[in-house]
Design a protein around this motif. Structure first.
Motif, mmCIF file in Angstrom:
data_model
loop_
_atom_site.group_PDB
_atom_site.id
_atom_site.type_symbol
_atom_site.label_atom_id
_atom_site.label_comp_id
_atom_site.label_asym_id
_atom_site.label_seq_id
_atom_site.Cartn_x
_atom_site.Cartn_y
_atom_site.Cartn_z
ATOM 1 N N ALA A 12 -1.840 -6.143 64.322
ATOM 2 C CA ALA A 12 -3.065 -6.026 63.508
ATOM 3 C C ALA A 12 -2.736 -5.957 62.018
ATOM 4 O O ALA A 12 -3.401 -6.607 61.200
ATOM 5 C CB ALA A 12 -3.866 -4.797 63.941
ATOM 6 N N VAL A 13 -1.718 -5.193 61.645
ATOM 7 C CA VAL A 13 -1.338 -5.096 60.232
ATOM 8 C C VAL A 13 -0.824 -6.450 59.745
ATOM 9 O O VAL A 13 -1.184 -6.905 58.653
ATOM 10 C CB VAL A 13 -0.281 -3.992 60.001
ATOM 11 C CG1 VAL A 13 0.250 -4.024 58.587
ATOM 12 C CG2 VAL A 13 -0.856 -2.631 60.306
ATOM 13 N N LEU A 18 -1.086 -10.952 56.264
ATOM 14 C CA LEU A 18 -0.709 -12.362 56.135
ATOM 15 C C LEU A 18 -1.861 -13.328 56.399
ATOM 16 O O LEU A 18 -1.795 -14.482 55.997
ATOM 17 C CB LEU A 18 0.461 -12.688 57.065
ATOM 18 C CG LEU A 18 1.762 -11.951 56.774
ATOM 19 C CD1 LEU A 18 2.844 -12.400 57.741
ATOM 20 C CD2 LEU A 18 2.201 -12.144 55.335
ATOM 21 N N GLY A 19 -2.880 -12.861 57.093
ATOM 22 C CA GLY A 19 -4.032 -13.707 57.378
ATOM 23 C C GLY A 19 -3.938 -14.377 58.739
ATOM 24 O O GLY A 19 -2.850 -14.624 59.262
ATOM 25 N N ASP A 20 -5.106 -14.655 59.284
ATOM 26 C CA ASP A 20 -5.188 -15.265 60.614
ATOM 27 C C ASP A 20 -4.498 -16.623 60.678
ATOM 28 O O ASP A 20 -3.784 -16.918 61.642
ATOM 29 C CB ASP A 20 -6.649 -15.420 61.042
ATOM 30 C CG ASP A 20 -7.323 -14.085 61.314
ATOM 31 O OD1 ASP A 20 -6.623 -13.119 61.681
ATOM 32 O OD2 ASP A 20 -8.559 -14.017 61.177
ATOM 33 N N ALA A 21 -4.706 -17.464 59.662
ATOM 34 C CA ALA A 21 -4.156 -18.831 59.698
ATOM 35 C C ALA A 21 -2.637 -18.808 59.814
ATOM 36 O O ALA A 21 -2.055 -19.542 60.630
ATOM 37 C CB ALA A 21 -4.588 -19.610 58.466
ATOM 38 N N TYR A 22 -1.978 -17.967 59.022
ATOM 39 C CA TYR A 22 -0.514 -17.906 59.070
ATOM 40 C C TYR A 22 -0.037 -17.380 60.422
ATOM 41 O O TYR A 22 0.862 -17.956 61.047
ATOM 42 C CB TYR A 22 0.051 -17.031 57.945
ATOM 43 C CG TYR A 22 1.539 -16.906 58.057
ATOM 44 C CD1 TYR A 22 2.374 -17.893 57.553
ATOM 45 C CD2 TYR A 22 2.126 -15.822 58.718
ATOM 46 C CE1 TYR A 22 3.754 -17.809 57.697
ATOM 47 C CE2 TYR A 22 3.503 -15.737 58.872
ATOM 48 C CZ TYR A 22 4.303 -16.725 58.357
ATOM 49 O OH TYR A 22 5.672 -16.637 58.512
ATOM 50 N N ALA A 28 1.932 -20.568 67.324
ATOM 51 C CA ALA A 28 1.572 -21.806 68.019
ATOM 52 C C ALA A 28 2.766 -22.547 68.609
ATOM 53 O O ALA A 28 2.587 -23.447 69.410
ATOM 54 C CB ALA A 28 0.819 -22.729 67.057
ATOM 55 N N ASP A 29 3.967 -22.174 68.235
ATOM 56 C CA ASP A 29 5.161 -22.851 68.751
ATOM 57 C C ASP A 29 5.261 -22.611 70.258
ATOM 58 O O ASP A 29 5.313 -21.461 70.709
ATOM 59 C CB ASP A 29 6.397 -22.307 68.030
ATOM 60 C CG ASP A 29 7.657 -23.108 68.310
ATOM 61 O OD1 ASP A 29 7.750 -23.747 69.375
ATOM 62 O OD2 ASP A 29 8.543 -23.101 67.443
ATOM 63 N N GLY A 82 1.769 -14.696 48.099
ATOM 64 C CA GLY A 82 0.479 -15.310 48.377
ATOM 65 C C GLY A 82 -0.456 -14.437 49.185
ATOM 66 O O GLY A 82 -1.666 -14.657 49.190
ATOM 67 N N SER A 83 0.092 -13.450 49.854
ATOM 68 C CA SER A 83 -0.705 -12.567 50.714
ATOM 69 C C SER A 83 -0.908 -11.177 50.129
ATOM 70 O O SER A 83 -1.677 -10.390 50.673
ATOM 71 C CB SER A 83 -0.009 -12.414 52.072
ATOM 72 O OG SER A 83 0.162 -13.658 52.688
#
Length: 134
Positions: A12-13, A18-22, A28-29, A82-83
């Motif tokens: 969750a942290v 970092l955000g959902d997309a990252y 996804a690998d 960036g995060s």
């Protein structure tokens, strides 16, 4: 926090900062070793964030930025730069952090981190422009 709650709290942290997309992209690998590795990184690195204690997520973000810059880990530094806003870190604080990195870790570390910050900010501005033009 119970031991059984720790993995979920670490995930969750990580997702918050970092955000959902990252996080979704890194998960996804289809390689099972990659998935196990992501779980390990989350447990070790983000488990330190989730454990609580006297540091805030903002404090932890600044520390991660300083340590990755000092170690010359610019890919990780860029990710966290960036995060960092998600953890409450301002651009002005990152700018000041670069002076500290340069003073204590040397000009090469500070200059590389500054280049990375400029790239992150340019990408953010481009994304904002592209999003505003829709």
């Amino acid at each position: 926090m119970e031991d059984s709650e720790k993995p979920g709290a670490a995930r969750a942290v990580r997702r918050t900062v970092l955000g959902d997309a990252y996080v979704d992209a890194s998960a996804a690998d289809p390689d099972p070793v990659a998935a196990e590795f992501q779980d390990y990184v989350t447990a070790v690195a983000w488990g330190a964030w989730a454990r609580g204690g006297a540091l805030t997520n903002r404090d932890r973000s600044l520390l991660v930025l300083a340590m990755t810059a000092a170690l010359g880990r610019m890919e990780e530094f860029r990710l966290h730069a960036g995060s960092a806003h998600r953890a409450g870190v301002t651009d002005a604080e990152i700018d000041e952090l670069l002076f500290q990195v340069t003073g204590y870790c040397g000009a090469p570390a500070g200059v590389a981190a500054r280049r990375s910050v400029k790239q992150v900010r340019a990408e953010r501005e481009r994304a904002a422009r592209d999003g505003a033009g829709r």
